[in-house]
Design a protein around this motif. Structure first.
Motif, PDB file in Angstrom:
ATOM      1  N   PHE A 141     -22.987  74.818 -76.595  1.00  0.00           N
ATOM      2  CA  PHE A 141     -22.171  73.821 -75.926  1.00  0.00           C
ATOM      3  C   PHE A 141     -21.595  72.878 -76.969  1.00  0.00           C
ATOM      4  O   PHE A 141     -22.046  72.836 -78.126  1.00  0.00           O
ATOM      5  N   ALA A 142     -20.574  72.137 -76.563  1.00  0.00           N
ATOM      6  CA  ALA A 142     -19.923  71.166 -77.442  1.00  0.00           C
ATOM      7  C   ALA A 142     -20.001  69.786 -76.805  1.00  0.00           C
ATOM      8  O   ALA A 142     -20.015  69.647 -75.574  1.00  0.00           O
ATOM      9  N   ILE A 143     -20.061  68.771 -77.656  1.00  0.00           N
ATOM     10  CA  ILE A 143     -20.075  67.380 -77.200  1.00  0.00           C
ATOM     11  C   ILE A 143     -18.962  66.634 -77.919  1.00  0.00           C
ATOM     12  O   ILE A 143     -18.864  66.689 -79.147  1.00  0.00           O
ATOM     13  N   LYS A 144     -18.128  65.959 -77.130  1.00  0.00           N
ATOM     14  CA  LYS A 144     -17.032  65.170 -77.675  1.00  0.00           C
ATOM     15  C   LYS A 144     -17.249  63.694 -77.368  1.00  0.00           C
ATOM     16  O   LYS A 144     -17.499  63.331 -76.206  1.00  0.00           O
ATOM     17  N   GLN A 145     -17.163  62.868 -78.396  1.00  0.00           N
ATOM     18  CA  GLN A 145     -17.047  61.434 -78.168  1.00  0.00           C
ATOM     19  C   GLN A 145     -15.565  61.151 -77.937  1.00  0.00           C
ATOM     20  O   GLN A 145     -14.740  61.351 -78.829  1.00  0.00           O
ATOM     21  N   LEU A 146     -15.220  60.720 -76.737  1.00  0.00           N
ATOM     22  CA  LEU A 146     -13.815  60.646 -76.340  1.00  0.00           C
ATOM     23  C   LEU A 146     -13.066  59.600 -77.145  1.00  0.00           C
ATOM     24  O   LEU A 146     -13.551  58.500 -77.406  1.00  0.00           O
ATOM     25  N   TYR A 147     -11.847  59.963 -77.516  1.00  0.00           N
ATOM     26  CA  TYR A 147     -10.997  59.078 -78.319  1.00  0.00           C
ATOM     27  C   TYR A 147     -10.592  57.854 -77.498  1.00  0.00           C
ATOM     28  O   TYR A 147     -10.625  56.725 -77.991  1.00  0.00           O
ATOM     29  N   ALA A 148     -10.221  58.081 -76.251  1.00  0.00           N
ATOM     30  CA  ALA A 148      -9.752  56.975 -75.408  1.00  0.00           C
ATOM     31  C   ALA A 148     -10.897  56.107 -74.910  1.00  0.00           C
ATOM     32  O   ALA A 148     -10.713  54.909 -74.669  1.00  0.00           O
ATOM     33  N   ARG A 149     -12.090  56.708 -74.764  1.00  0.00           N
ATOM     34  CA  ARG A 149     -13.258  55.981 -74.269  1.00  0.00           C
ATOM     35  C   ARG A 149     -14.462  56.320 -75.146  1.00  0.00           C
ATOM     36  O   ARG A 149     -15.256  57.204 -74.823  1.00  0.00           O
ATOM     37  N   PRO A 150     -14.621  55.627 -76.273  1.00  0.00           N
ATOM     38  CA  PRO A 150     -15.683  55.983 -77.229  1.00  0.00           C
ATOM     39  C   PRO A 150     -17.092  55.834 -76.687  1.00  0.00           C
ATOM     40  O   PRO A 150     -18.023  56.404 -77.249  1.00  0.00           O
ATOM     41  N   SER A 151     -17.283  55.090 -75.640  1.00  0.00           N
ATOM     42  CA  SER A 151     -18.627  54.909 -75.094  1.00  0.00           C
ATOM     43  C   SER A 151     -19.073  56.080 -74.230  1.00  0.00           C
ATOM     44  O   SER A 151     -20.210  56.098 -73.762  1.00  0.00           O
ATOM     45  N   LEU A 152     -18.186  57.088 -74.026  1.00  0.00           N
ATOM     46  CA  LEU A 152     -18.503  58.227 -73.185  1.00  0.00           C
ATOM     47  C   LEU A 152     -18.496  59.511 -74.011  1.00  0.00           C
ATOM     48  O   LEU A 152     -17.798  59.618 -75.028  1.00  0.00           O
ATOM     49  N   ALA A 153     -19.285  60.478 -73.558  1.00  0.00           N
ATOM     50  CA  ALA A 153     -19.362  61.781 -74.213  1.00  0.00           C
ATOM     51  C   ALA A 153     -19.062  62.862 -73.185  1.00  0.00           C
ATOM     52  O   ALA A 153     -19.604  62.853 -72.077  1.00  0.00           O
ATOM     53  N   LEU A 154     -18.197  63.798 -73.560  1.00  0.00           N
ATOM     54  CA  LEU A 154     -17.842  64.927 -72.711  1.00  0.00           C
ATOM     55  C   LEU A 154     -18.643  66.141 -73.167  1.00  0.00           C
ATOM     56  O   LEU A 154     -18.538  66.564 -74.316  1.00  0.00           O
ATOM     57  N   ILE A 155     -19.467  66.700 -72.278  1.00  0.00           N
ATOM     58  CA  ILE A 155     -20.242  67.903 -72.578  1.00  0.00           C
ATOM     59  C   ILE A 155     -19.475  69.107 -72.063  1.00  0.00           C
ATOM     60  O   ILE A 155     -19.096  69.151 -70.881  1.00  0.00           O
ATOM     61  N   ILE A 156     -19.240  70.082 -72.926  1.00  0.00           N
ATOM     62  CA  ILE A 156     -18.509  71.300 -72.570  1.00  0.00           C
ATOM     63  C   ILE A 156     -19.455  72.474 -72.802  1.00  0.00           C
ATOM     64  O   ILE A 156     -19.765  72.812 -73.953  1.00  0.00           O
ATOM     65  N   TYR A 157     -19.930  73.085 -71.728  1.00  0.00           N
ATOM     66  CA  TYR A 157     -20.869  74.205 -71.853  1.00  0.00           C
ATOM     67  C   TYR A 157     -20.071  75.505 -71.873  1.00  0.00           C
ATOM     68  O   TYR A 157     -19.536  75.937 -70.863  1.00  0.00           O
ATOM     69  N   HIS A 158     -19.997  76.120 -73.071  1.00  0.00           N
ATOM     70  CA  HIS A 158     -19.252  77.374 -73.202  1.00  0.00           C
ATOM     71  C   HIS A 158     -20.058  78.562 -72.683  1.00  0.00           C
ATOM     72  O   HIS A 158     -19.499  79.466 -72.058  1.00  0.00           O
ATOM     73  N   GLU A 159     -21.355  78.589 -72.959  1.00  0.00           N
ATOM     74  CA  GLU A 159     -22.225  79.664 -72.471  1.00  0.00           C
ATOM     75  C   GLU A 159     -23.573  79.057 -72.117  1.00  0.00           C
ATOM     76  O   GLU A 159     -24.274  78.541 -72.986  1.00  0.00           O
ATOM     77  N   ARG A 160     -23.911  79.115 -70.828  1.00  0.00           N
ATOM     78  CA  ARG A 160     -25.129  78.461 -70.364  1.00  0.00           C
ATOM     79  C   ARG A 160     -26.358  79.352 -70.443  1.00  0.00           C
ATOM     80  O   ARG A 160     -27.478  78.871 -70.458  1.00  0.00           O
ATOM     81  N   ARG A 161     -26.161  80.655 -70.489  1.00  0.00           N
ATOM     82  CA  ARG A 161     -27.298  81.581 -70.455  1.00  0.00           C
ATOM     83  C   ARG A 161     -27.799  81.871 -71.863  1.00  0.00           C
ATOM     84  O   ARG A 161     -27.015  81.998 -72.795  1.00  0.00           O
TER      85      ARG A 161
END
Length: 729
Positions: A141-161
């Motif tokens: 998975f990937a985690i992004k600290q958002l550019y527009a909202r640095p206090s939030l993190a977007l978790i992107i699960y590419h493969e969960r299994r």
């Protein structure tokens, strides 16, 4: 994942995602509500939005999944600064990191010299004590600290299994064949438990204690059972037998043995150059654990070099790259075995080391590099690491003190000679000639023929080189010197405490020592410190440097005598009636009466007295502080009044002041978001409308240490020429 994660609709913008903050110290994917998100960059992946400061809690929860226990490592990382994007999308990042299950992405169970993971057994023919654990797991998975909202993190699960490319479960208790026949009844042994067990065996812990710790570890995954305990006992016993029977000699020829070791441990070798008529032997070793610690503790921090260990005893000297962990303890993150100190060879292995790190985190960069040898090549460090260079005096202080104690029997003479050598070092920045002080020392102690002859023959020819290096480079602090000396003592204890003294001339023996006993000791120290699993190991690790031991001495235990202002007494913590005397107080060249100092080491009593001596009026600033003053004076350089040189000097001094303030503010804050929120707002035109952007730091427009100038990313006006047809007439 341990449970089926709830996934709803497809979104086109991250702005529509709700922020989720599950309770508890840690949480996993099963505790979140997932949404399908599609964009040009992400092809309909599962996403969730959480507070950025809960990122570590999510990663810990994913690691502790009972069905797929694992660890996630950083496979890739990118970073950008505020103000570098002209157009900001809702999913643009400030910090991007991809985390991959540590059982992947490579698969070491398919062919080759390593046994397939689906028929795993302890391979008694292969003397390697730790089988490879990567089995091609595709979970990431990937985690992004958002550019527009640095206090939030977007978790992107590419493969969960946790499956391989064929779609089969490849590790954990649900993998039926991963550890041999009847795998569902065999206890799961993860890489962390295995490394913990190996470390305890290498450190000589009794097998009964190792077995108890091992069983406690596997019971987290498969519970308590008599058969499980029996199989765990067999595993610990067999692993102990393999380690005890293992040998460093893979071949009678040392050079052939090293080639075989390199072929079997390619992931732990970042550079290898065999010895030929034209090339010198160079071997660079860094395990995956060391790589992770170098990225973790080295980024925007200080690296240190412990050089030329064993130059007279080993076949090839050992060069160690150190980082300083959260307790400022020196941690070895790379070993280089070579006799070559040429600029060409140094540049090659340093470039290979940094390339390996940048393949994982392209934004990794250090803040400074400490050397301890004046013969070290500085150009490779400046060109490759692009950072300031500092110089440590731990080696010269330790060598001088050991030889004074060894060659002078009278305690008072030892004290006076060491004090005079301290005055020699302090006079480097004064108007006095340091060599005059040295000549006076030779005259005053002419009767100490053994030491004087040693000093004249060994040190006098080198003193000019040492003085030039001390004058030209800022000096490292006493705390960092103590940490490097602490690593030196551990390395010396492991390397020379061996019954096979003839093995010192074999490189494979040194490699075996480093990658087994020394590596396991530091792994266990850091694990105990962060997990709290071994209180005794943690306490010993914390107190392994004189600086940390000095912090535990109360102020009331230090007594100053007004009649003798340059001496102090320190009461023992175990026996209050026992007092240790420190002479030449307030100097790095103080001498203590304790047994640790009499062995040539920097003791806790000297450090504590110097801490207490600082507020006194007659206190002489430390050598590192005097070198820092010299740097500031060199920046100013007394330019002509109202000249351009004055402007440039002021600019550099202000840059240094601003950097120090930013570092101090960041260290005292709860996070970088708190510091970024205080930046002033600057209004600028952008595409015909007024937008608010954060003011960029003036440091961005000053040249870097490597001479390059950062690009100005301020939006430019469109200067395209209009077509003539647009004009009337």
């Amino acid at each position: 994942m341990g449970e089926v994660m709830e996934v709803t609709g497809v979104l086109q913008s991250v702005s529509d995602l709700p922020v989720q903050d599950p309770p508890g110290e840690e949480f996993s994917a099963a505790d979140l509500r997932w949404v399908k998100y599609a964009s040009s960059e992400h092809h309909c992946d599962d996403v969730a939005l959480i507070p950025y400061d809960r990122m570590e809690a999510f990663i810990s929860g994913e690691c502790n999944n009972p069905e797929y226990p694992t660890r996630f490592h950083i496979e890739r990382g990118r970073k950008r600064e505020r103000g570098t994007l002209k157009e900001v999308r809702s999913d643009d990042y400030l910090l991007y990191r991809m985390y991959w299950c540590s059982f992947g992405p490579e698969n070491y169970g398919e062919g080759g010299t390593i046994l397939p993971s689906r028929r795993y057994r302890l391979n008694t023919r292969n003397r390697a004590a730790r089988p490879q654990s990567m089995r091609g797991c595709t979970c990431h998975f990937a985690i992004k600290q958002l550019y527009a909202r640095p206090s939030l993190a977007l978790i992107i699960y590419h493969e969960r299994r946790h499956v391989n490319k064929s779609g089969f479960v490849c590790h954990g208790p649900l993998d039926r064949d991963a550890i041999g026949p009847g795998a569902r009844k065999v206890p799961y042994v993860g890489s962390e438990i295995q490394q913990q067990t190996m470390s305890l065996i290498y450190l000589g812990v009794p097998e009964e204690n190792i077995l108890q710790t091992h069983i406690e570890g596997i019971q987290r995954y498969c519970g308590s059972d008599a058969k499980v305990d029996n199989l765990a006992s067999q595993y610990v016993h067999k692993l102990g037998m393999i380690i005890k029977r293992s040998t460093h000699e893979l071949d009678l020829d040392d050079q052939a043995s090293i080639r075989m070791w390199v072929d079997r441990n390619k992931k732990s070798v970042f550079f290898h150059q065999d010895s030929t008529e034209t090339d010198a032997f160079v071997l660079g070793i860094q395990t995956e654990w060391q790589l992770q610690q170098m990225i973790r503790f080295g980024h925007q921090n200080i690296l240190a070099s412990h050089s030329s260990f064993g130059v007279s005893k080993l076949k090839y000297p050992l060069h160690t790259i150190l980082v300083f962990d959260s307790r400022q303890q020196a941690l070895p993150v790379a070993w280089v075995i070579t006799r070559s100190v040429t600029k060409h060879d140094t540049s090659r292995w340093m470039q290979a080391l940094t390339s390996r790190i940048h393949s994982v985190d392209s934004n990794w960069r250090i803040g400074g590099f400490i050397i301890d040898d004046p013969t070290s090549e500085l150009d490779p460090i400046r060109n490759i690491f692009s950072c300031p260079i500092l110089f440590s005096l731990w080696h010269i202080r330790r060598t001088w003190l050991k030889n004074i104690i060894k060659k002078c029997s009278n305690t008072e003479v030892q004290r006076e000679i060491f004090t005079q050598l301290g005055k020699f070092m302090y006079s480097i920045w004064s108007e006095k000639n340091p060599m005059d002080i040295l000549e006076q020392l030779f005259q005053d102690f002419v009767d100490q023929t053994t030491f004087i002859q040693y000093f004249k023959s060994f040190w006098v020819p080198k003193l000019e080189m040492w003085i030039d290096t001390i004058r030209n480079l800022p000096l490292a602090s006493q705390e960092s010197c103590g940490a490097i000396e602490g690593y030196h003592l551990k390395l010396k204890l492991k390397a020379y405490d061996d019954s096979q003294l003839d093995a010192l001339q074999r490189v494979d023996w040194l490699v075996h020592k480093l990658t087994t006993e020394l590596h396991s000791g530091y792994w266990l120290n850091l694990y105990a410190d962060e997990s709290g699993s071994f209180p005794e190991v943690k306490a010993e690790y914390i107190a392994s440097t004189s600086w940390q031991r000095a912090l535990h001495i109360p102020d009331e235990a230090v007594l100053f005598d007004e009649k003798e202002p340059l001496s102090a007494k320190v009461a023992s913590q175990k026996d209050a009636s026992l007092m240790q005397t420190v002479w030449n107080a307030g100097s790095e060249f103080s001498l203590c009466s304790c047994s640790w100092s009499m062995q040539g080491n920097l003791c806790k009593h000297v450090i504590k007295v110097n801490m207490m001596y600082a507020p006194r009026k007659d206190f002489q600033p430390s050598l590192s502080f005097q070198s820092f003053q010299r740097v500031l004076l060199d920046l100013w350089q007394k330019p002509l009044d109202d000249s351009f040189s004055l402007d440039l000097s002021v600019a550099w001094v202000m840059q240094m002041q601003e950097r120090i303030q930013k570092v101090a503010e960041l260290a005292a804050s709860d996070g970088i978001a708190q510091v970024a929120g205080k930046l002033p707002i600057q209004w600028a035109n952008k595409r015909g409308r007024r937008t608010a952007i954060r003011r960029t730091s003036p440091m961005r427009f000053l040249p870097h240490s490597n001479g390059s100038v950062q690009r100005d990313l301020t939006p430019k006006r469109n200067r395209k020429r209009r077509r003539l047809s647009n004009f009337s007439g």
